[in-house]
Design a protein around this motif. Structure first.
Motif, PDB file in Angstrom:
ATOM      1  N   ALA A 130      35.451  17.922  26.996  1.00 56.24           N
ATOM      2  CA  ALA A 130      35.101  17.859  25.605  1.00 56.24           C
ATOM      3  C   ALA A 130      35.951  18.857  24.660  1.00 56.24           C
ATOM      4  CB  ALA A 130      33.714  17.944  25.379  1.00 56.24           C
ATOM      5  N   THR A 131      36.433  19.995  25.534  1.00 57.60           N
ATOM      6  CA  THR A 131      37.283  20.982  24.431  1.00 57.60           C
ATOM      7  C   THR A 131      38.640  20.837  24.863  1.00 57.60           C
ATOM      8  OG1 THR A 131      37.042  22.309  26.628  1.00 57.60           O
ATOM      9  CG2 THR A 131      35.061  22.495  25.145  1.00 57.60           C
ATOM     10  N   GLN A 132      39.328  21.788  23.960  1.00 59.68           N
ATOM     11  CA  GLN A 132      40.811  21.950  24.170  1.00 59.68           C
ATOM     12  C   GLN A 132      41.040  23.560  24.280  1.00 59.68           C
ATOM     13  OE1 GLN A 132      43.220  21.138  20.929  1.00 59.68           O
ATOM     14  NE2 GLN A 132      41.383  20.689  19.601  1.00 59.68           N
ATOM     15  N   PRO A 133      42.172  23.630  25.091  1.00 56.77           N
ATOM     16  CA  PRO A 133      42.589  25.357  25.188  1.00 56.77           C
ATOM     17  C   PRO A 133      42.682  25.875  23.565  1.00 56.77           C
ATOM     18  CG  PRO A 133      43.738  24.095  26.605  1.00 56.77           C
ATOM     19  CD  PRO A 133      43.199  23.123  25.634  1.00 56.77           C
ATOM     20  N   VAL A 134      42.120  26.881  23.337  1.00 56.82           N
ATOM     21  CA  VAL A 134      42.431  27.576  22.045  1.00 56.82           C
ATOM     22  C   VAL A 134      44.047  27.906  21.955  1.00 56.82           C
ATOM     23  CG1 VAL A 134      40.103  28.429  21.737  1.00 56.82           C
ATOM     24  CG2 VAL A 134      41.761  29.969  22.961  1.00 56.82           C
ATOM     25  N   SER A 135      44.649  28.236  23.069  1.00 54.36           N
ATOM     26  CA  SER A 135      45.983  28.734  22.835  1.00 54.36           C
ATOM     27  C   SER A 135      46.902  27.293  22.095  1.00 54.36           C
ATOM     28  CB  SER A 135      46.571  28.752  24.139  1.00 54.36           C
ATOM     29  OG  SER A 135      46.556  27.643  25.121  1.00 54.36           O
ATOM     30  N   ALA A 136      46.295  26.155  22.245  1.00 54.60           N
ATOM     31  CA  ALA A 136      47.132  25.097  21.365  1.00 54.60           C
ATOM     32  C   ALA A 136      46.924  24.973  19.922  1.00 54.60           C
ATOM     33  CB  ALA A 136      46.562  24.027  21.810  1.00 54.60           C
ATOM     34  N   LEU A 137      45.964  25.914  19.463  1.00 47.31           N
ATOM     35  CA  LEU A 137      45.652  25.986  18.001  1.00 47.31           C
ATOM     36  C   LEU A 137      46.122  27.324  17.419  1.00 47.31           C
ATOM     37  CD1 LEU A 137      43.592  23.864  19.105  1.00 47.31           C
ATOM     38  CD2 LEU A 137      41.720  24.693  17.613  1.00 47.31           C
ATOM     39  N   LEU A 138      46.448  28.211  18.114  1.00 52.17           N
ATOM     40  CA  LEU A 138      46.840  29.641  17.602  1.00 52.17           C
ATOM     41  C   LEU A 138      48.401  29.237  17.014  1.00 52.17           C
ATOM     42  CD1 LEU A 138      45.684  31.681  20.457  1.00 52.17           C
ATOM     43  CD2 LEU A 138      44.622  31.375  18.063  1.00 52.17           C
ATOM     44  N   GLY A 139      48.915  30.226  16.084  1.00 53.00           N
ATOM     45  CA  GLY A 139      50.267  30.008  15.491  1.00 53.00           C
ATOM     46  C   GLY A 139      51.222  30.606  16.484  1.00 53.00           C
ATOM     47  N   ASP A 140      52.523  30.308  16.252  1.00 52.76           N
ATOM     48  CA  ASP A 140      53.792  30.619  17.306  1.00 52.76           C
ATOM     49  C   ASP A 140      53.659  32.040  17.146  1.00 52.76           C
ATOM     50  OD1 ASP A 140      54.061  27.982  17.945  1.00 52.76           O
ATOM     51  OD2 ASP A 140      55.715  27.901  16.564  1.00 52.76           O
ATOM     52  N   ASP A 141      53.213  32.775  16.202  1.00 50.12           N
ATOM     53  CA  ASP A 141      53.523  34.386  16.010  1.00 50.12           C
ATOM     54  C   ASP A 141      52.235  34.960  16.550  1.00 50.12           C
ATOM     55  OD1 ASP A 141      51.903  33.466  14.110  1.00 50.12           O
ATOM     56  OD2 ASP A 141      52.906  34.526  12.229  1.00 50.12           O
TER      57      ASP A 141
END
Length: 458
Positions: A111-122
């Motif tokens: 039911a969750t997603q990796p937080v890394s997918a939501l962080l900006g490229d920088d």
């Protein structure tokens, strides 16, 4: 850092009903929060009470990238149950704080997603403290954002040490030292007992990690679903024998299972000279030792001010590998609009910024997760002026990352935790022998592991 194989495929096609089946493998209490989710705001659920909770509320609600609402949900077990209920209702909060012990169970809900997918490229992922973030990386993804994290350290009463003829600048470094120092404290009359700590699985995990011993197979669950507990080893036998003999000789004061307040009270009132506790307790322990008692658990008249000392967590062996982390991390819902994902990503970047991490550390006692924040604190002289905080950081940064120092990643975490704690109680109370107790522990843990795997794959 060891390679991480797939751990996310346990519940392919998992439904909310399956998630609630896994919740049944946890047990736990009812939540304290109302559990309601308002779609018009960015919902942030946490388990921080008191001053730390207020600070966190201010940090979340001070984020100007969205209309954010921060809500206390009760204990770590309470908030996990609230999350499962929200998943069933199709209303999982945008961000939820979960105890690191329960990581696998959250992953298994899908039911969750990796937080890394939501962080900006920088976003400077490489600036996150590796000893902290390593545990939260599975399949190469940062699945949740480490936030309120800690490790366990040793606190001791320097005044009692002097009275007992011990060097107040030399805390115990090994379990053998702990026994020697406890004997001196008790025999001199400086304290009634030598040491105390809550009967909590985290302390057992830390002894295993320091000795570079796995507590579960499959590299503590990080390379697959574990099926075996290593309780029938020479190391386990020696550890629990030491614990039992400390109790039998009135050197260890047993405050009870998960009895954090009772252990802290015993230390501040001079009942014991040493306690094992979280680094997050530095501020409250220091102020308590100075006679400023916060809360209703201790009468100020029962506290004689004393000089506080801190040291590394005592190791079962002469060599120290490293400590496991404790505390919690921030998980995000896997079902959000693109706009909400952007807002949540911004909130995570806000909370983990250097300035916010410094404020969080100084206000809560949890360590910052950014190396740049640590560097700034050092250059400002924070650790020099606050050496007890330095104890925690020095111990963390000297820890080596091995499979044993990564906290166990296990689905039925709460049941495994309770089994180890309850059977430990049976052992040191003399109800069973060390060998019998460890065998019972091993069998019961492995039964829970099998039961969870059966539910997760039904």
């Amino acid at each position: 850092m060891p390679d991480k194989h797939s751990r996310r495929s346990v519940l392919a096609g998992a439904s909310a009903a399956t998630a609630l089946g896994l919740a049944g493998c946890l047990g736990g209490d009812d939540d304290d929060g109302d559990g309601d989710v308002d779609d018009d705001v960015l919902n942030f659920w946490h388990a921080m009470g008191g001053g730390s909770g207020q600070l966190l509320d201010d940090m979340v609600e001070g984020y100007d990238g969205a209309n954010s609402e921060s809500e206390y949900q009760g204990s770590y077990e309470d908030i996990l149950q609230s999350m499962f209920g929200a998943i069933e209702a199709g209303e999982m909060p945008d961000v939820v704080m979960i105890d690191s012990l329960h990581n696998q169970q959250v992953l298994d809900t899908e039911a969750t997603q990796p937080v890394s997918a939501l962080l900006g490229d920088d976003f400077p992922t490489d600036d996150l403290v590796s000893a902290v973030q390593d545990f939260f990386v599975v399949d190469g993804d940062l699945n949740s954002m480490p936030f309120n994290n800690s490790n366990a350290i040793l606190y001791y009463n320097k005044d009692a040490y002097e009275e007992a003829g011990l060097d107040p600048e030399q805390p115990p470094e090994t379990l053998e030292d702990v026994r020697t120092h406890s004997e001196a404290l008790v025999e001199s009359g400086a304290t009634n007992y030598g040491i105390t700590w809550p009967n909590h699985v985290w302390f057992v995990e830390t002894w295993y990690s320091l000795a570079d011993e796995l507590i579960l197979d499959e590299e503590n669950g990080h390379t697959g679903a574990p099926t075996t507990m290593y309780a029938d080893t020479d190391f386990a036998h020696e550890l629990w024998t030491w614990w039992k003999e400390m109790y039998e000789d009135d050197l260890f004061m047993n405050p009870g299972i998960e009895a954090w307040s009772e252990a802290r009270s015993a230390f501040l009132t001079g009942e014991v000279g040493i306690k094992l506790d979280s680094t997050a307790a530095v501020e409250s322990t220091l102020s308590g030792a100075e006679g400023d008692v916060d809360g209703d658990d201790i009468d100020e008249e029962d506290v004689d001010a004393f000089e506080l000392g801190t040291g590394f967590y005592p190791s079962p062996t002469e060599e120290r590998t490293g400590v496991v982390i404790g505390g919690a991390s921030l998980w995000v819902s896997g079902d959000m609009s693109d706009e909400r994902e952007e807002e949540v990503g911004g909130l995570l970047e806000h909370l983990t910024s250097v300035d916010q991490q410094i404020e969080w550390h100084q206000g809560s006692g949890y360590y910052p997760i950014r190396n740049e924040a640590i560097d700034e604190l050092e250059s400002d002289g924070w650790f020099e002026d606050n050496p007890h905080y330095a104890t925690a950081f020095d111990q963390l940064l000297e820890s080596e990352t091995t499979p044993a120092t990564l906290r166990m990643l296990v689905g039925p975490a709460r049941q495994v935790q309770l089994t180890i704690q309850e059977e430990s109680q049976e052992i040191f109370s003399g109800a069973v022998s060390v060998d019998e107790g460890l065998q019972n522990m091993k069998e019961d843990v492995e039964e829970e592991l099998e039961r969870y795997d059966r539910v997760a794959n039904q």
